[in-house]
Design an enzyme around this catalytic site. Structure first.
Site, PDB file in Angstrom:
ATOM      1  N   GLU A  13     -72.489 -54.404  47.327  1.00 50.27           N
ATOM      2  CA  GLU A  13     -73.762 -53.220  46.836  1.00 50.27           C
ATOM      3  C   GLU A  13     -73.717 -52.081  47.894  1.00 50.27           C
ATOM      4  OE1 GLU A  13     -76.684 -54.926  44.672  1.00 50.27           O
ATOM      5  OE2 GLU A  13     -75.553 -56.499  43.843  1.00 50.27           O
TER       6      GLU A  13
HETATM    7  C1  FAD Z   1     -67.294 -60.877  47.207  1.00 54.73           C
HETATM    8  C2  FAD Z   1     -67.414 -59.496  46.770  1.00 54.73           C
HETATM    9  C3  FAD Z   1     -68.287 -59.550  45.381  1.00 54.73           C
HETATM   10  C4  FAD Z   1     -68.138 -58.122  44.927  1.00 54.73           C
HETATM   11  N1  FAD Z   1     -69.003 -57.966  43.740  1.00 54.73           N
HETATM   12  C5  FAD Z   1     -68.995 -56.978  43.005  1.00 54.73           C
HETATM   13  C6  FAD Z   1     -69.700 -56.637  41.808  1.00 54.73           C
HETATM   14  O1  FAD Z   1     -70.305 -57.603  41.061  1.00 54.73           O
HETATM   15  N2  FAD Z   1     -69.416 -55.471  41.335  1.00 54.73           N
HETATM   16  C7  FAD Z   1     -69.043 -54.366  41.762  1.00 54.73           C
HETATM   17  O2  FAD Z   1     -68.790 -53.292  41.211  1.00 54.73           O
HETATM   18  N3  FAD Z   1     -68.362 -54.478  42.944  1.00 54.73           N
HETATM   19  C8  FAD Z   1     -68.513 -55.702  43.635  1.00 54.73           C
HETATM   20  N4  FAD Z   1     -67.667 -55.829  44.806  1.00 54.73           N
HETATM   21  C9  FAD Z   1     -67.146 -54.714  45.445  1.00 54.73           C
HETATM   22  C10 FAD Z   1     -68.127 -54.206  46.761  1.00 54.73           C
HETATM   23  O3  FAD Z   1     -69.262 -53.433  46.252  1.00 54.73           O
HETATM   24  C11 FAD Z   1     -67.260 -53.193  47.362  1.00 54.73           C
HETATM   25  O4  FAD Z   1     -66.208 -53.923  48.118  1.00 54.73           O
HETATM   26  C12 FAD Z   1     -67.795 -52.092  48.377  1.00 54.73           C
HETATM   27  O5  FAD Z   1     -68.507 -51.438  47.669  1.00 54.73           O
HETATM   28  C13 FAD Z   1     -66.810 -51.515  49.493  1.00 54.73           C
HETATM   29  O6  FAD Z   1     -66.007 -50.796  48.809  1.00 54.73           O
HETATM   30  P1  FAD Z   1     -64.409 -50.974  49.241  1.00 54.73           P
HETATM   31  O7  FAD Z   1     -64.052 -52.450  49.219  1.00 54.73           O
HETATM   32  O8  FAD Z   1     -63.579 -50.453  48.339  1.00 54.73           O
HETATM   33  O9  FAD Z   1     -64.308 -50.477  50.609  1.00 54.73           O
HETATM   34  P2  FAD Z   1     -63.795 -48.892  50.922  1.00 54.73           P
HETATM   35  O10 FAD Z   1     -64.971 -47.728  50.078  1.00 54.73           O
HETATM   36  O11 FAD Z   1     -62.506 -48.568  50.990  1.00 54.73           O
HETATM   37  O12 FAD Z   1     -64.477 -48.875  52.384  1.00 54.73           O
HETATM   38  C14 FAD Z   1     -63.765 -49.312  53.436  1.00 54.73           C
HETATM   39  C15 FAD Z   1     -64.570 -49.096  54.909  1.00 54.73           C
HETATM   40  O13 FAD Z   1     -64.764 -47.749  54.967  1.00 54.73           O
HETATM   41  C16 FAD Z   1     -66.023 -47.351  55.244  1.00 54.73           C
HETATM   42  N5  FAD Z   1     -66.517 -46.365  54.643  1.00 54.73           N
HETATM   43  C17 FAD Z   1     -66.162 -45.748  53.431  1.00 54.73           C
HETATM   44  N6  FAD Z   1     -66.956 -44.535  53.099  1.00 54.73           N
HETATM   45  C18 FAD Z   1     -67.407 -44.248  54.072  1.00 54.73           C
HETATM   46  C19 FAD Z   1     -68.104 -43.027  54.449  1.00 54.73           C
HETATM   47  N7  FAD Z   1     -68.664 -41.828  53.870  1.00 54.73           N
HETATM   48  N8  FAD Z   1     -68.825 -43.025  55.812  1.00 54.73           N
HETATM   49  C20 FAD Z   1     -68.671 -44.222  56.722  1.00 54.73           C
HETATM   50  N9  FAD Z   1     -67.939 -45.348  56.480  1.00 54.73           N
HETATM   51  C21 FAD Z   1     -67.117 -45.252  55.075  1.00 54.73           C
HETATM   52  C22 FAD Z   1     -66.683 -48.594  54.419  1.00 54.73           C
HETATM   53  O14 FAD Z   1     -68.068 -48.794  54.857  1.00 54.73           O
HETATM   54  C23 FAD Z   1     -65.770 -49.695  54.686  1.00 54.73           C
HETATM   55  O15 FAD Z   1     -66.166 -50.265  56.093  1.00 54.73           O
HETATM   56  C24 FAD Z   1     -67.751 -56.964  45.381  1.00 54.73           C
HETATM   57  C25 FAD Z   1     -66.896 -57.198  46.754  1.00 54.73           C
HETATM   58  C26 FAD Z   1     -66.812 -58.635  47.114  1.00 54.73           C
HETATM   59  C27 FAD Z   1     -65.758 -58.698  48.246  1.00 54.73           C
END
Ligand code: FAD
Length: 379
Positions: free
Chosen positions: A363
């Protein structure tokens, strides 16, 4: 030890009492078994629905509980203190009812909202994609307009309750850029919709997280929520509320870890006295308690602003950031208090620490919360 809560009404006090009862009698006996076996606790959602705990912040006229957000979040915190995976699923269900409640037409609400809020159907929220998490505006799943509706192609990732939920908030591309995303309410049995196998996660084992694949799936016009292109606005509006749910879950976890650590420190002896009586450890526990109390205060403050109809987006980000960082620190410190035993699966603090980690990620990661807060500061 039960948290001594300052609640606004007698009804709210009864609700917290009811939640503790359900948590003790229904959740507590099942949690260890399901978390270890990584099995979904069939029937738990039905029980929570029957107890009226699945739709507390929604209006009674639509089958909701008509409770202030402040109360709903404290109920969620109580559930999380027993079983974080179930609390996350409740929070996601509540989040997934928000688009229809806030942006649906009267006809759509009448058709679907009562069963959603009554808990007869369980919801999921699918915004994330394999290549677009934090940068949600980069999502690629495509909904092409055809006669009477849309043909959807593409994949969504990380869906809490994936494959189990009855309906899915789908955010898909109907045009270019951030204003080219629309929101749909998709039933699980839609032809062309399939789910991946559950992810092998660090924690929250009892509730599956899966991908979803849309292969020429037809979604009728009547299932689009809001106007075409309004999807990202709807997604973010739901997340403001959802983030507070995650903050409450984090506080529940942190409180549970603190309670276990205090109980252990009152029993365990070293150097001829109880470890809680060694100032170095007593102060660690005091810092943990201060972190839990202050984290709770941030989410209650944001919720009160929401309940008063005031802007609360910045406050929701502060609450999510503060509460989830506190949960990570407090659960890690709880493992420290239990020494070597804390590092084993014989004690729950090991699970709490694993579960706390995800609250800093989903989230909106805590980097994204800082981005939201800094943008407010920059005006
Ligand atoms: C157990 C679990 C349940 C989930 N449930 C849902 C769900 O029900 N529905 C749903 O839609 N999603 C869900 N998610 C997805 C979750 O919301 C995403 O994993 C999260 O938003 C991060 O996206 P990403 O994993 O693609 O990481 P990325 O966006 O690739 O980020 C990787 C890293 O880069 C950092 N980063 C990225 N952009 C920036 C920036 N501009 N400035 C500084 N740092 C940055 C991030 O903070 C992170 O540390 C779930 C994830 C998990 C693991």
């Amino acid at each position: 030890m039960a948290v001594d809560r300052l609640l606004p009404t007698d009804e709210a006090r009864d609700l917290i009492g009811l939640t503790r009862d359900v948590a003790d009698k229904v959740l507590a006996p099942l949690v260890d078994e399901h978390e270890k076996a990584e099995t979904y606790p069939e029937g738990v959602f039905a029980t929570l629905g029957e107890a009226g705990l699945l739709s507390l912040p929604y209006p009674e006229e639509w089958g909701g509980g008509g409770q202030p957000y402040e109360v709903y979040l404290q109920v969620l915190e109580e559930i999380a203190a027993r079983w974080a995976a179930v609390a996350v699923a409740v929070s996601v269900h509540s989040l997934s009812c928000h688009p229809l409640m806030a942006f649906g037409t009267e006809e759509q609400k009448q058709r679907w909202l009562p069963e959603m809020l009554g808990g007869a159907t369980v919801g999921a929220y699918s915004l994330s994609e394999p290549q677009a998490g934090s940068d949600a505006a980069a999502l690629a799943c495509k909904a092409t307009a055809v006669d009477g509706g849309y043909r959807v192609h593409g994949s969504k990732a990380w869906i809490t309750h994936g494959g189990i939920a009855d309906f899915y908030n789908l955010f898909a591309r109907t045009g270019e850029g951030s204003k080219g995303i629309s929101c749909f309410l998709v039933p699980r049995d839609t032809p062309g919709l399939s789910f991946g196998k559950p992810e092998e996660k660090m924690g929250l084992h009892a509730v599956p997280t899966t991908s979803a694949h849309y292969d020429d799936a037809f979604v009728p016009d009547e299932r689009r929520v809001g106007t075409e292109g309004q999807g990202l606005q709807i997604a973010f509006s739901a997340l403001d509320s959802g983030r507070l749910g995650i903050a409450a879950v984090a506080v529940g976890l942190a409180q549970a870890a603190l309670d276990e650590a205090v109980a252990y420190a009152q029993e365990r002896t070293a150097f001829g006295r109880k470890i809680i009586d060694h100032q170095g450890l007593g102060f660690l526990l005091a810092d943990m308690a201060a972190a839990v109390d202050s984290a709770r205060a941030t989410y209650i403050d944001a919720a009160r602003r929401r309940d008063a109809g005031l802007p609360y987006s910045r406050n929701a980000s502060v609450a999510k950031l503060v509460a989830t960082d506190a949960a990570m620190k407090v659960t890690t410190d709880a493992v420290q208090v239990l020494g070597g035993y804390g590092y084993t699966r014989d004690f729950r603090v090991e699970r709490y620490m694993r579960e706390a980690k995800i609250t800093q990620i989903f989230e909106g990661t805590n980097q994204i919360q800082r981005l939201v807060i800094s943008r407010y500061l920059a005006g």
